[in-house]
Structures are given as structure tokens and as C-alpha cells.
Enzyme design. Structure first.
Site, PDB file in Angstrom:
ATOM      1  N   ASP A  71       1.551  -1.322   3.373  1.00 32.08           N
ATOM      2  CA  ASP A  71       0.234  -1.360   4.024  1.00 32.08           C
ATOM      3  C   ASP A  71      -0.864  -1.889   3.100  1.00 32.08           C
ATOM      4  O   ASP A  71      -2.040  -1.905   3.475  1.00 32.08           O
ATOM      5  CB  ASP A  71      -0.166   0.053   4.497  1.00 32.08           C
ATOM      6  CG  ASP A  71       0.269   0.325   5.948  1.00 32.08           C
ATOM      7  OD1 ASP A  71       0.523  -0.640   6.692  1.00 32.08           O
ATOM      8  OD2 ASP A  71       0.337   1.521   6.315  1.00 32.08           O
ATOM      9  N   ARG A  96       0.687   5.679   1.378  1.00 31.21           N
ATOM     10  CA  ARG A  96      -0.313   4.716   0.901  1.00 31.21           C
ATOM     11  C   ARG A  96      -0.995   5.167  -0.398  1.00 31.21           C
ATOM     12  O   ARG A  96      -1.821   4.415  -0.942  1.00 31.21           O
ATOM     13  CB  ARG A  96      -1.383   4.459   1.986  1.00 31.21           C
ATOM     14  CG  ARG A  96      -0.825   3.877   3.270  1.00 31.21           C
ATOM     15  CD  ARG A  96      -1.922   3.287   4.145  1.00 31.21           C
ATOM     16  NE  ARG A  96      -2.552   2.115   3.535  1.00 31.21           N
ATOM     17  CZ  ARG A  96      -3.629   1.503   4.007  1.00 31.21           C
ATOM     18  NH1 ARG A  96      -4.213   1.960   5.098  1.00 31.21           N
ATOM     19  NH2 ARG A  96      -4.137   0.443   3.399  1.00 31.21           N
ATOM     20  N   ARG A 146      -9.079  10.178   9.246  1.00 30.78           N
ATOM     21  CA  ARG A 146      -8.622   9.885   7.882  1.00 30.78           C
ATOM     22  C   ARG A 146      -9.568  10.489   6.838  1.00 30.78           C
ATOM     23  O   ARG A 146      -9.216  11.406   6.136  1.00 30.78           O
ATOM     24  CB  ARG A 146      -8.502   8.366   7.675  1.00 30.78           C
ATOM     25  CG  ARG A 146      -7.489   7.687   8.610  1.00 30.78           C
ATOM     26  CD  ARG A 146      -6.081   8.105   8.289  1.00 30.78           C
ATOM     27  NE  ARG A 146      -5.091   7.464   9.127  1.00 30.78           N
ATOM     28  CZ  ARG A 146      -4.504   6.295   8.880  1.00 30.78           C
ATOM     29  NH1 ARG A 146      -4.821   5.618   7.798  1.00 30.78           N
ATOM     30  NH2 ARG A 146      -3.609   5.813   9.711  1.00 30.78           N
ATOM     31  N   HIS A 175     -10.129   4.634  12.284  1.00 32.28           N
ATOM     32  CA  HIS A 175     -11.011   4.300  11.158  1.00 32.28           C
ATOM     33  C   HIS A 175     -12.332   3.805  11.746  1.00 32.28           C
ATOM     34  O   HIS A 175     -12.338   3.134  12.784  1.00 32.28           O
ATOM     35  CB  HIS A 175     -10.440   3.138  10.327  1.00 32.28           C
ATOM     36  CG  HIS A 175      -9.468   3.514   9.246  1.00 32.28           C
ATOM     37  ND1 HIS A 175      -8.357   2.746   8.956  1.00 32.28           N
ATOM     38  CD2 HIS A 175      -9.452   4.545   8.366  1.00 32.28           C
ATOM     39  CE1 HIS A 175      -7.699   3.299   7.942  1.00 32.28           C
ATOM     40  NE2 HIS A 175      -8.337   4.395   7.570  1.00 32.28           N
ATOM     41  N   CYS A 269      -9.851  -4.954   8.439  1.00 28.79           N
ATOM     42  CA  CYS A 269      -8.925  -4.110   7.662  1.00 28.79           C
ATOM     43  C   CYS A 269      -8.336  -4.848   6.468  1.00 28.79           C
ATOM     44  O   CYS A 269      -7.974  -4.224   5.478  1.00 28.79           O
ATOM     45  CB  CYS A 269      -7.764  -3.644   8.529  1.00 28.79           C
ATOM     46  SG  CYS A 269      -8.244  -2.633   9.911  1.00 28.79           S
TER      47      CYS A 269
HETATM   48  N1  ARG Z   1      -1.244   0.909   8.750  1.00 31.60           N
HETATM   49  C1  ARG Z   1      -2.514   1.133   8.144  1.00 31.60           C
HETATM   50  C2  ARG Z   1      -2.879   2.604   8.217  1.00 31.60           C
HETATM   51  O1  ARG Z   1      -2.628   3.201   9.233  1.00 31.60           O
HETATM   52  C3  ARG Z   1      -3.565   0.302   8.790  1.00 31.60           C
HETATM   53  C4  ARG Z   1      -4.881   0.376   8.096  1.00 31.60           C
HETATM   54  C5  ARG Z   1      -5.949  -0.379   8.798  1.00 31.60           C
HETATM   55  N2  ARG Z   1      -7.104  -0.500   7.993  1.00 31.60           N
HETATM   56  C6  ARG Z   1      -8.361  -0.376   8.387  1.00 31.60           C
HETATM   57  N3  ARG Z   1      -9.299  -0.629   7.527  1.00 31.60           N
HETATM   58  N4  ARG Z   1      -8.668   0.087   9.577  1.00 31.60           N
HETATM   59  O2  ARG Z   1      -3.385   3.189   7.312  1.00 31.60           O
END
Ligand code: ARG
Length: 276
Positions: A71, A96, A146, A175, A269
Site C-alpha cells: 500500500d 502498513r 483511521r 479517510h 491518495c
Molecule cells: N489500501 C489503503 C488503505 O486502506 C488505501 C489508502 C488510501 N489513501 C488515502 N489517502 N485515502 O490504507
């Protein structure tokens, strides 16, 4: 919003090539591990986005991709910088976690800006946006999926800019950068229903002239845009959103980024802004 000419400002961005991009785990509703990713196509689409930004006159730094961090292509999540100060990420999911140190190393060696890793969970520009000309310089911050609300206080103390906390309520828009974007130094666009009622009130109060997006725009990742103040770079699926920003005097620039949507992200992103 007035129809005065929108002026671009030269930006410095950071991107990470999707050399090791896969969808082997699912940490947001867009990720489907049963559909294979075409990494060659992802890389081609990514390169076109990078070239689009450089052709518009912006500087793009590139951070090396790590095989164990699929990612990492979503470079926006690694940190949030304002006034040459870096508030480093602390990722919500272990898959991550290793990305944070890679980004800190980048800032320490390439920009030499002071970088502090957050104590609280925060996913960098994924959940933080900055508007240098709104109220003297204001940070908008998302929480709910998040980033922890405690990170908003921490960011305010480290960056010395007022932080407005906004609660995200729809898991599809996990996000802040999937639901809200800065169009220039003072103006935003957002999808109201992605936010709690109270946060919608806050946004209406602070940004009465915002460009309002709808669910179709948000699902097309039309809010996940990068703007230099004039050119608004957004994915090809988000045509209606492109017309909305055009009606407000901006110039939409569409890029195909379908393969990276499989990981739950689009233009914003994969692009972090380095703000001096
Ligand atoms: N697969 C990543 C996650 O879920 C995607 C992140 C997308 N990034 C963003 N800035 N919205 O963390």
C-alpha cells in the site's frame, strides 16, 4: 464562489511507484482480495499521473517502493507537512506500519525538515488537509475510521496551526481525502453525508462557499483530487465532479487511475504535498 481567474501555485509533491502494489489484505470496503491486480497497468497509470503533475510545472519527488509494503503507493498517508514541519504517520493497521519510517527517512534526508512521528494513530494527509489562506492558515482533520481524535490535538501542538476536527461516518469514505479536498488556498469541496450532522454544520459555517459534491462524485473518488489552485487533477470516472469544479472556474484534468481504486484510493491518495 466568484468566477475570478483561478491562479495555480507551484507545488512540490511526493509519490511512490506501485512496483509492489497488490491487494492481499482488505482494510477498507473497496479492497477485494479475490480480484487480481494488474501491477503493470497500475504502474503505467501512476506514471501518467506523475507526468501530468510535472508537465503542469510541479516538482515530484519519488520515494522507493518496498516489496513488503504493497500500500506504499498511497504516499499521502505517510506524513503531513506544514511550514516545513513534518507530523509523521502512525498507521492504524500493522500491514502498513512500516511505511511511517520510510517517510520519516525521506524528510530527514531529502528536505531536512524536522519530523516527529505521531504518538497517536494518524494517517498523514489521508486525514489532514491544509488551507494556507483560510482564517490565516487552517488544518482540517478527519477521525472516525483511521486517525484518532487525539492526533488532531497532537498535530496542532506540533504544527502550531488551528485544527478543526471533523467526524467521518460512512465507511466507504474512511479517510478525509475521500470526502473533502482543498481546491485552492481557501476553498474546499466536500460530500456532506460523509460527515456527522455536527461536522456538516461546522463545514457550512467555515466554508459557506464550498463546492458541494454528491454521492456519485464521492463514489467515483471525485473528491480524491489534487489541485494546484487552478488545475484540478481527478480520475476519469469522476466526470460530473470535473464539470462541477469547471463551473467554479477551475480546470479539470482527468487521469485514468482505475487500477489503484482497487486498493481504495485515487489521485490524492497517491500524492503527498510537501509544504514549506
Ligand atoms: N489500501 C489503503 C488503505 O486502506 C488505501 C489508502 C488510501 N489513501 C488515502 N489517502 N485515502 O490504507
Amino acid at each position: 464562489m466568484s468566477q475570478t481567474e483561478r491562479l495555480p501555485r507551484k507545488r512540490t509533491y511526493l509519490m511512490c511507484p506501485p512496483e509492489h502494489f497488490t491487494v492481499d489484505y482488505a482494510i477498507n470496503p473497496w479492497m477485494d482480495t479475490s480480484v487480481p491486480v494488474d501491477s503493470g497497468l497500475a504502474l503505467k497509470q501512476w506514471a501518467i499521473l506523475r507526468d501530468t503533475l510535472t508537465d503542469l510545472g510541479h516538482a515530484v519527488h519519488v520515494i522507493d517502493a518496498k516489496p513488503e509494503l504493497p500500500d506504499m503507493v498511497y504516499a499521502a498517508n505517510g506524513a503531513f507537512s506544514v511550514d516545513g514541519i513534518v507530523y509523521g504517520a502512525r498507521f492504524r493497521y500493522p500491514q502498513r506500519a512500516g511505511e511511517a519510517a520510510e517517510h520519516r527517512k525521506f524528510y530527514e534526508t531529502a528536505t531536512k525538515w524536522p519530523a516527529t512521528q505521531g504518538q497517536s494513530v494518524n494517517e498523514g494527509e489521508g486525514d489532514f488537509a491544509y488551507l494556507p489562506a483560510a482564517y490565516g492558515g487552517m488544518i482540517l482533520a478527519g477521525h472516525g475510521f483511521r486517525t484518532e481524535p487525539a492526533a488532531h490535538l497532537e498535530a496542532q501542538e506540533i504544527l502550531g496551526r488551528p485544527v478543526i476536527s471533523l467526524q467521518l461516518v460512512d465507511p466507504a469514505f474512511y479517510h478525509l481525502d475521500t470526502a473533502l479536498a482543498a481546491l485552492d488556498d481557501r476553498h474546499i469541496t466536500y460530500y456532506p453525508e460523509a460527515f456527522s450532522e455536527a461536522s456538516q454544520r461546522v463545514l457550512r459555517q467555515l466554508f459557506p462557499d464550498a463546492v458541494i459534491a454528491d454521492r456519485v462524485d464521492a463514489e467515483a473518488f471525485g473528491l480524491n483530487l489534487v489541485s494546484d489552485g487552478r488545475h484540478v487533477i481527478l480520475n476519469t470516472e469522476a466526470r460530473a465532479m470535473g464539470e462541477k469544479v469547471r463551473a467554479h472556474g477551475y480546470e479539470p484534468v482527468h487521469v485514468e487511475l482505475g487500477e489503484l481504486k482497487r486498493g481504495g484510493g485515487s489521485v490524492k491518495c497517491v500524492v503527498a504535498e510537501l509544504r514549506q
